[in-house]
Design a protein around this motif. Structure first.
Motif, mmCIF file in Angstrom:
data_model
loop_
_atom_site.group_PDB
_atom_site.id
_atom_site.type_symbol
_atom_site.label_atom_id
_atom_site.label_comp_id
_atom_site.label_asym_id
_atom_site.label_seq_id
_atom_site.Cartn_x
_atom_site.Cartn_y
_atom_site.Cartn_z
ATOM 1 N N ILE A 100 0.633 -1.007 -0.082
ATOM 2 C CA ILE A 100 -0.107 -0.059 0.125
ATOM 3 C C ILE A 100 0.869 1.577 -0.722
ATOM 4 C CG2 ILE A 100 -1.365 1.234 1.102
ATOM 5 C CD1 ILE A 100 -3.019 -1.205 -0.103
ATOM 6 N N ILE A 153 2.788 10.027 13.723
ATOM 7 C CA ILE A 153 3.031 9.013 11.874
ATOM 8 C C ILE A 153 2.793 11.042 11.146
ATOM 9 C CG2 ILE A 153 3.402 8.166 10.073
ATOM 10 C CD1 ILE A 153 1.873 5.754 11.840
ATOM 11 N N ASN A 172 -4.281 1.772 -4.343
ATOM 12 C CA ASN A 172 -3.223 2.906 -4.469
ATOM 13 C C ASN A 172 -3.476 3.525 -6.174
ATOM 14 O OD1 ASN A 172 -1.233 1.545 -2.884
ATOM 15 N ND2 ASN A 172 -0.297 -0.149 -4.418
ATOM 16 N N PHE A 209 -4.423 -7.949 1.364
ATOM 17 C CA PHE A 209 -3.826 -7.369 2.880
ATOM 18 C C PHE A 209 -3.091 -8.858 3.861
ATOM 19 C CE2 PHE A 209 -6.288 -3.441 2.800
ATOM 20 C CZ PHE A 209 -5.772 -2.796 2.839
ATOM 21 N N ILE A 254 -14.431 4.811 10.720
ATOM 22 C CA ILE A 254 -12.788 4.236 10.832
ATOM 23 C C ILE A 254 -12.102 5.897 9.554
ATOM 24 C CG2 ILE A 254 -11.036 3.577 8.680
ATOM 25 C CD1 ILE A 254 -12.490 0.603 9.719
ATOM 26 N N THR A 292 1.219 4.228 0.685
ATOM 27 C CA THR A 292 1.169 5.705 1.575
ATOM 28 C C THR A 292 2.010 4.718 2.980
ATOM 29 O OG1 THR A 292 -0.690 6.700 2.804
ATOM 30 C CG2 THR A 292 -0.873 4.820 2.147
ATOM 31 N N ASN A 293 1.697 6.051 4.344
ATOM 32 C CA ASN A 293 2.179 5.560 5.099
ATOM 33 C C ASN A 293 1.546 5.130 5.973
ATOM 34 O OD1 ASN A 293 -0.180 6.751 6.879
ATOM 35 N ND2 ASN A 293 1.078 9.144 6.502
ATOM 36 N N GLY A 294 2.034 4.862 7.172
ATOM 37 C CA GLY A 294 1.401 3.415 8.016
ATOM 38 C C GLY A 294 -0.002 3.201 8.776
ATOM 39 N N SER A 295 -0.091 4.636 9.100
ATOM 40 C CA SER A 295 -1.125 4.437 9.625
ATOM 41 C C SER A 295 -2.537 4.579 8.262
ATOM 42 C CB SER A 295 -1.617 6.433 10.858
ATOM 43 O OG SER A 295 -1.414 6.933 10.149
ATOM 44 N N GLN A 296 -2.178 5.298 7.680
ATOM 45 C CA GLN A 296 -3.916 5.397 6.568
ATOM 46 C C GLN A 296 -3.509 4.117 6.034
ATOM 47 O OE1 GLN A 296 -3.229 8.784 4.567
ATOM 48 N NE2 GLN A 296 -4.781 7.706 2.553
ATOM 49 N N GLY A 355 -10.246 -8.321 -0.341
ATOM 50 C CA GLY A 355 -9.409 -7.231 0.073
ATOM 51 C C GLY A 355 -8.613 -7.872 1.507
ATOM 52 N N THR A 381 -13.553 -4.829 8.563
ATOM 53 C CA THR A 381 -14.965 -4.356 9.219
ATOM 54 C C THR A 381 -16.343 -4.762 8.663
ATOM 55 O OG1 THR A 381 -14.434 -2.477 8.725
ATOM 56 C CG2 THR A 381 -14.244 -2.789 10.584
ATOM 57 N N ARG A 423 -6.139 1.911 8.725
ATOM 58 C CA ARG A 423 -7.303 2.486 8.577
ATOM 59 C C ARG A 423 -7.478 1.641 6.791
ATOM 60 N NH1 ARG A 423 -5.907 6.460 11.046
ATOM 61 N NH2 ARG A 423 -5.017 8.210 9.828
ATOM 62 N N LEU A 424 -7.070 1.510 6.063
ATOM 63 C CA LEU A 424 -7.524 0.704 5.438
ATOM 64 C C LEU A 424 -7.598 -0.477 4.825
ATOM 65 C CD1 LEU A 424 -5.805 2.713 1.896
ATOM 66 C CD2 LEU A 424 -7.369 1.821 2.110
ATOM 67 N N ALA A 477 -8.208 -1.341 8.105
ATOM 68 C CA ALA A 477 -9.580 -2.208 8.910
ATOM 69 C C ALA A 477 -10.826 -2.035 7.879
ATOM 70 C CB ALA A 477 -9.753 -0.582 9.703
ATOM 71 N N LEU A 478 -10.463 -0.684 7.039
ATOM 72 C CA LEU A 478 -12.317 -0.821 6.078
ATOM 73 C C LEU A 478 -12.692 -2.521 5.581
ATOM 74 C CD1 LEU A 478 -11.346 2.183 4.405
ATOM 75 C CD2 LEU A 478 -13.366 2.233 5.780
ATOM 76 N N TYR A 479 -11.470 -2.949 5.080
ATOM 77 C CA TYR A 479 -11.520 -4.809 4.784
ATOM 78 C C TYR A 479 -11.518 -5.898 5.935
ATOM 79 C CZ TYR A 479 -10.925 -2.480 0.207
ATOM 80 O OH TYR A 479 -11.199 -1.677 -1.247
ATOM 81 N N VAL A 512 2.633 8.184 -1.325
ATOM 82 C CA VAL A 512 2.034 9.173 -1.318
ATOM 83 C C VAL A 512 1.272 9.754 0.688
ATOM 84 C CG1 VAL A 512 0.424 10.794 -1.930
ATOM 85 C CG2 VAL A 512 0.806 8.469 -2.466
ATOM 86 N N ILE A 523 -6.945 -5.253 -6.371
ATOM 87 C CA ILE A 523 -7.709 -4.313 -5.255
ATOM 88 C C ILE A 523 -6.150 -3.905 -4.545
ATOM 89 C CG2 ILE A 523 -7.365 -5.333 -2.917
ATOM 90 C CD1 ILE A 523 -10.661 -5.563 -3.085
#
Lengths: 436, 617
Positions: free
Chosen positions: A215, B557, B496, A245, B548, A217-221, A241, A231, A224-225, A227-229, B596, B491
């Motif tokens: 993914i 971060i 991305n 992961f 979320i 992007t940074n770790g926290s985001q 998804g 939940t 969250r992504l 988590a979206l998949y 990003v 996916i």
């Protein structure tokens, strides 16, 4: 259809495991569990790596018939000289055939008995179209354009489904049936899209590189992504998804950034070299890899292909250095690995007016691996005198490519359903060459 | 399942349908006048909203979806998602009037789109021109290579072209032109999906381009793509199926892709004209006998469907009837060659085609297969799958296949039957479709009000997501089922893509193109989340998803990764290949660039575009 549903539900079962929160927190354990499943399905951990040379490699300058006078008559300026100590020339194999000098990294594999060249092999189809010929070699059904799936995918989809196995004891049947979803990484293609050879019902991951399989992007985001998949309900989107992961975690455990090839293996920095490096990484990471695919272009040498140096020489240099590095890197694991190279057809026996060669018929390929009966050139040699040529211009065909492919999946991967993998191929076992 | 939940007798539904089409007819009439009045503005007339009458209300009764959901459903299925303002426009106009208008695209002013498309140089060129350019370049390159070879130089094809261009500077332009066809076609297709007012027309063009799929990577197919889209598919996307089928059968793209141009009478059958003269060109000489490829796919994929009731014998007979339907190589156009045509009698699906006929054999075959009941069912099933749900409710297929037959294969009326049905507006169909990669990209760009990207880069992202435009190798077209698109690698790339888009790395779009951004940028997180859910996720998400999206940025971060403006990204265009057309299309692996880092509103947008909800329509 049923098979597909079965495999999907198999994959869902894995995700269901993944939905357990405690499992989530211990991702290392997660990947261990998946590895266990992988070992269960493919106990011997056999791997097949298929490498496609797109564009039709000039077989006669790759595995050089230096014992043929006709070869030198037909190729006055591009022929590879007979083996000689005095200058660049063919690397002798058996007194009749030799390797292009840019394939020198293959000499060691030959000497160790790991390398089996096959000559005068290819598709029985008479097509000279790259598109059609690649299509046939990947679908596994020459001259039948109605086949939608690729033969490698049909192998994956029919594993453990042989009729003879149905009556086997329950424990064994259970082990077999788990193979449909044994690993997210059972089939990898180092290409931007799934290639024709791997099209079909069994899931395949196509990627440009291991680094890109993350993914961005940074770790926290990213969390969250995920988590979206995690939940949502267990529908097809969330399931895919969740799997994705999981796959990322497994790869992260394999630590692509820190990878150091072993045994002094030195991969070329070319895309092909880097793709093979990453295949080695996946094999050594024990992610359950069974089928790997990569391809390399630049073989369509109509103009100025060169002889001991030049365009073809440069392609062969990259090709052989990359493969030799892979073999060196894998070390003892080559006992469980077979590398199968292929190209859609060969090129004309005679050079053309532009110092190149045009679209021909039969070609050559390499089978490399610990189980391979190497140090021998396979295939009946048809000769290069005009009356021996296909349509008076190309190397004639004496071995159907399916005989080689079927033997490799049949013996190396223990495929049972060769009738489904290569439908309509009558020869099957009778035509096998004894490569393995 | 969806069909049974409707629970009405077919008879009652028929009556309902009749009322519906009457109402729609009136609405369309009203709109025809209205749209003339407001042709200048390209928007929808606001004045007619009040007259959304009793008929609409009656129609709405049979619909399970709430009015707001109906708007979402229509924008997600008959368009490539909502642009800012679309929901309000539909609310004003009424769902049924909007559908009726979209079913008559010729009444929708689309001049601003025409202006965008006019900028693509190759799209308006004739096939003859493009073929001529291609040949000139090939020949010059060959000549140059041969002469340099005679001088003892060794050069590659690319170098040969460069050297030849020194004598003839126009050559490079021609080379570039032939090379631009595919990128132009890809880019224009995405631009139209994003910005055309005729959204249903674009959906239908996409549907038929996929139904009659051709592969740009097979030989010269790509030279004919501009014409295929412009002259074959687009003008007939809502016309009569038989017309479309006939135009495809005679299109150079399909003739080349499925080999019919090479198919000639085999040695067992007499030809209509025994070699009046040898046909020109080395390629034509390859034609050595019957080629069944097109004949088989004509029945299996284009008309009857695989279980449509034809035999291998029928395939051969159809192939024989179509011999001589070939290409004029120089013009890039259809020609019938009697010397290739099998003149003996054929029997196709029980119909006898008498001996001694010519081109009309092929026409008769197309008549037979397009009128076959299996074709009505097969085409309708695909339409229902596209517009309603993967499971294609059988009762709806039955009704609309009957409409297809009674209207002699009128595509517009069949689509009308599908998209005004209770099944279309049923709860089980709501958000039931998973977006294809093309739909993901188009809908994301629409949601953020993107300007169409005139370069091929954004369109190539569609390929990166697994669906290169005109890049399906096999003739079956891209699958239209969720499970085909939902897999591990796919996916990841979708997520991305969403991150890149929110990070401003896709040309022509950033948060500043999105009108809502101005208000939302400095709003509270809750307001931002609600705004993003409303405009990107159709207004409804699960409470989990919302929480979320709400969870704020992790303060620990974010300092490490700078806000990205790197030019290196997966959008870097691939280097030119050297026009060796007879090999599959291999795009070099694009680089994803640095990760990003997103903050604030961009982060909410990035998360929303990557969410499971956004993968559905």
């Amino acid at each position: 259809m049923n098979r597909r549903v079965f495999m999907k539900s198999g994959a869902l079962a894995l995700v269901t495991v993944g939905l357990n929160p405690s499992f989530l927190r211990r991702s290392v354990f997660g990947s261990e569990l998946l590895r266990g499943a992988a070992r269960h399905g493919n106990r011997r951990g056999k791997v097949l790596i298929c490498l496609f040379q797109r564009g039709a490699a000039d077989a006669l300058n790759v595995v050089v018939p230096h014992g043929e006078a006709a070869y030198y008559r037909m190729r006055p300026t591009i022929a590879i000289p007979r083996p000689s100590a005095s200058g660049p020339s063919a690397i002798d194999l058996d007194g009749f055939f030799g390797l292009h000098p840019s394939l020198s990294p293959f000499k060691e594999l030959w000497d160790r008995g790991l390398l089996a060249p096959v000559h005068a092999v290819g598709s029985p189809s008479s097509t000279r179209s790259h598109f059609d010929a690649q299509d046939y070699m990947e679908s596994g059904t020459p001259d039948d354009k109605s086949t939608r799936s690729g033969w490698l995918n049909r192998y994956l989809a029919t594993r453990g489904t042989c009729e003879a196995c149905q009556g086997a004891p329950a424990s064994q049947a259970g082990a077999k049936s788990s193979s449909g979803a044994d690993s997210l990484f059972h089939a990898i293609s180092m290409t931007p899209q799934t290639p024709r050879i791997l099209e079909g019902p069994s899931p395949v991951i196509a990627m440009n590189s291991l680094e890109e399989f993350s993914i961005r992007t940074n770790g926290s985001q990213a969390e969250r992504l995920e988590a979206l998949y995690r939940t949502g309900s267990a529908d097809v989107v969330h399931a895919a998804g969740g799997e994705m992961f999981e796959a990322i975690k497994i790869l992260r455990a394999a630590n692509p950034q820190q990878y150091v090839p072993q045994n002094g293996a030195d991969y070329p920095r070319s895309p092909f070299g880097q793709h093979l490096r990453q295949i080695a990484q996946l094999i050594k990471a024990d992610v359950g890899l069974e089928i790997a695919f990569a391809d390399v272009g630049g073989w369509d040498t109509h103009v100025n292909q060169g002889g001991v140096t030049g365009q073809l020489s440069a392609r062969l240099d990259d090709f052989s250095k990359s493969i030799a590095a892979l073999v060196r890197d894998l070390g003892d694991r080559m006992a469980d690995v077979v590398i199968l190279t292929m190209s859609e057809f060969g090129r004309t026996a005679r050079q053309n007016g532009n110092g190149g060669t045009d679209h021909g018929h039969a070609t050559s390929l390499f089978v490399i691996g610990g189980d391979v009966h190497g140090k021998r050139v396979f295939g009946r040699w048809p000769g290069l005198e005009t009356e021996q040529l296909n349509e008076g211009r190309d190397l004639a065909l004496t071995t159907d490519f399916r005989a080689v492919f079927a033997e490799v999946v049949g013996k190396h991967l223990s495929a049972q359903r060769l009738d489904a993998i290569f439908p309509g191929f009558d020869g099957q076992r009778a035509q096998w060459l004894g490569l393995l | 399942m969806a069909g049974s939940s409707i629970g009405r007798s077919p008879r009652k539904q028929d009556i309902g349908m009749r009322n519906a089409s009457l109402a729609l007819g009136l609405a369309a009439l009203a709109l025809a006048c209205a749209s003339q009045r407001t042709a200048q503005t390209a928007g929808h007339p606001p004045g007619v909203a009040q007259s959304a009458g009793v008929a609409d209300a009656r129609l709405a009764e049979s619909r399970e979806l709430l009015p707001e959901q109906q708007i979402q459903q229509v924008l997600n299925r008959l368009a490539f998602g909502a642009r800012p303002g679309d929901v309000e426009r539909l609310r004003q106009l009424g769902v049924d009037r909007w559908i009726a208008l979209q079913l008559s695209p010729e009444k929708i002013d689309d001049r601003s789109m025409d202006e965008i498309v006019a900028r693509y140089a190759t799209l308006n060129a004739s096939s003859a021109e493009l073929v001529e350019s291609f040949r000139a370049v090939q020949e010059a390159r060959r000549r140059q290579a041969a002469s340099m070879r005679a001088d003892g130089d060794t050069i590659t094809r690319r170098e040969a072209l460069r050297a030849a261009a020194q004598d003839d500077p126009a050559l490079l332009d021609r080379a570039r032109r032939a090379q631009r066809i595919l990128p132009d076609v890809q880019s224009a297709k995405l631009a139209r999906a994003v910005a055309s007012e005729r959204q249903l027309q674009e959906v239908m063009v996409d549907f038929w381009s996929n139904h009659f799929s051709v592969f740009a990577g097979k030989g010269q197919t790509r030279l004919f793509l501009a014409s295929y889209d412009r002259d074959v598919i687009r003008p007939r996307a809502m016309g009569k199926f038989r017309d479309l089928l006939g135009a495809v059968a005679k299109s150079p793209a399909m003739l080349f892709y499925l080999d019919n141009w090479q198919s000639a009478a085999d040695s067992l059958h007499p030809t209509l004209a025994r070699t009046r003269r040898g046909f020109a060109g080395p390629l034509a000489r390859r034609a050595r006998g019957l080629n069944e490829n097109y004949a088989r796919e004509l029945m299996e994929l284009h008309t009857l469907g695989v279980d449509g009731g034809y035999t291998q014998k029928d395939v051969m007979e159809v192939a024989r009837a179509l011999t001589g339907w070939t290409l004029n190589q120089r013009e890039g156009s259809f020609v019938f060659r009697p010397e290739m045509h099998d003149a003996a009698e054929k029997v196709v699906l029980g119909h006898r085609l008498s001996a001694g006929r010519g081109e009309e054999d092929g026409e008769a075959v197309l008549d037979i297969v397009s009128r076959h009941p299996s074709t009505a069912r097969y085409i309708t099933t695909k339409l229902v799958r596209r517009f309603v749900s993967d499971s294609a409710p059988p009762a709806l297929v039955d009704r609309c296949a009957a409409r297809f037959r009674s209207t002699e294969g009128d595509i517009r009326e069949t689509v009308r039957c599908v998209v005004t049905s209770p099944e279309f507006f049923s709860r089980s169909a709501y958000r039931a479709k998973v977006k294809t990669p093309f739909e993901v990209v188009a809908s994301a760009l629409r949601a953020l009000n993107a300007a169409p990207d005139p370069t091929p880069r954004t369109a190539q992202v569609v390929g990166r997501l697994g669906q290169p435009i005109f890049g399906r190798q096999t003739p079956d077209g891209w699958p239209d089922r969720a499970d085909a698109w939902m897999n591990t690698g796919a996916i990841l790339n979708r997520i991305n893509f969403g991150l890149m888009l929110a990070g401003g790395r896709v040309p022509g779009v950033s948060l500043s193109t999105w009108p809502n951004a101005a208000q939302l940028r400095d709003a509270t997180r809750a307001t931002q989340v609600d705004g993003v859910i409303a405009s990107l996720l159709g207004g409804e998400v699960s409470s989990d998803t919302r929480s979320i999206l709400m969870s704020g940025e992790n303060p620990l971060i974010g300092n490490g990764a700078a806000t990205d403006s790197s030019a290196a990204s997966m959008l870097v265009p691939p280097p030119d290949d050297d026009m060796m057309l007879d090999r599959p299309l291999r795009r070099p692996a694009p680089d994803l660039g640095r990760p990003v880092a997103l903050r604030g509103l961009a982060q909410v947008v990035g998360l929303a575009l990557g969410s499971p909800e956004f993968q559905r329509r």
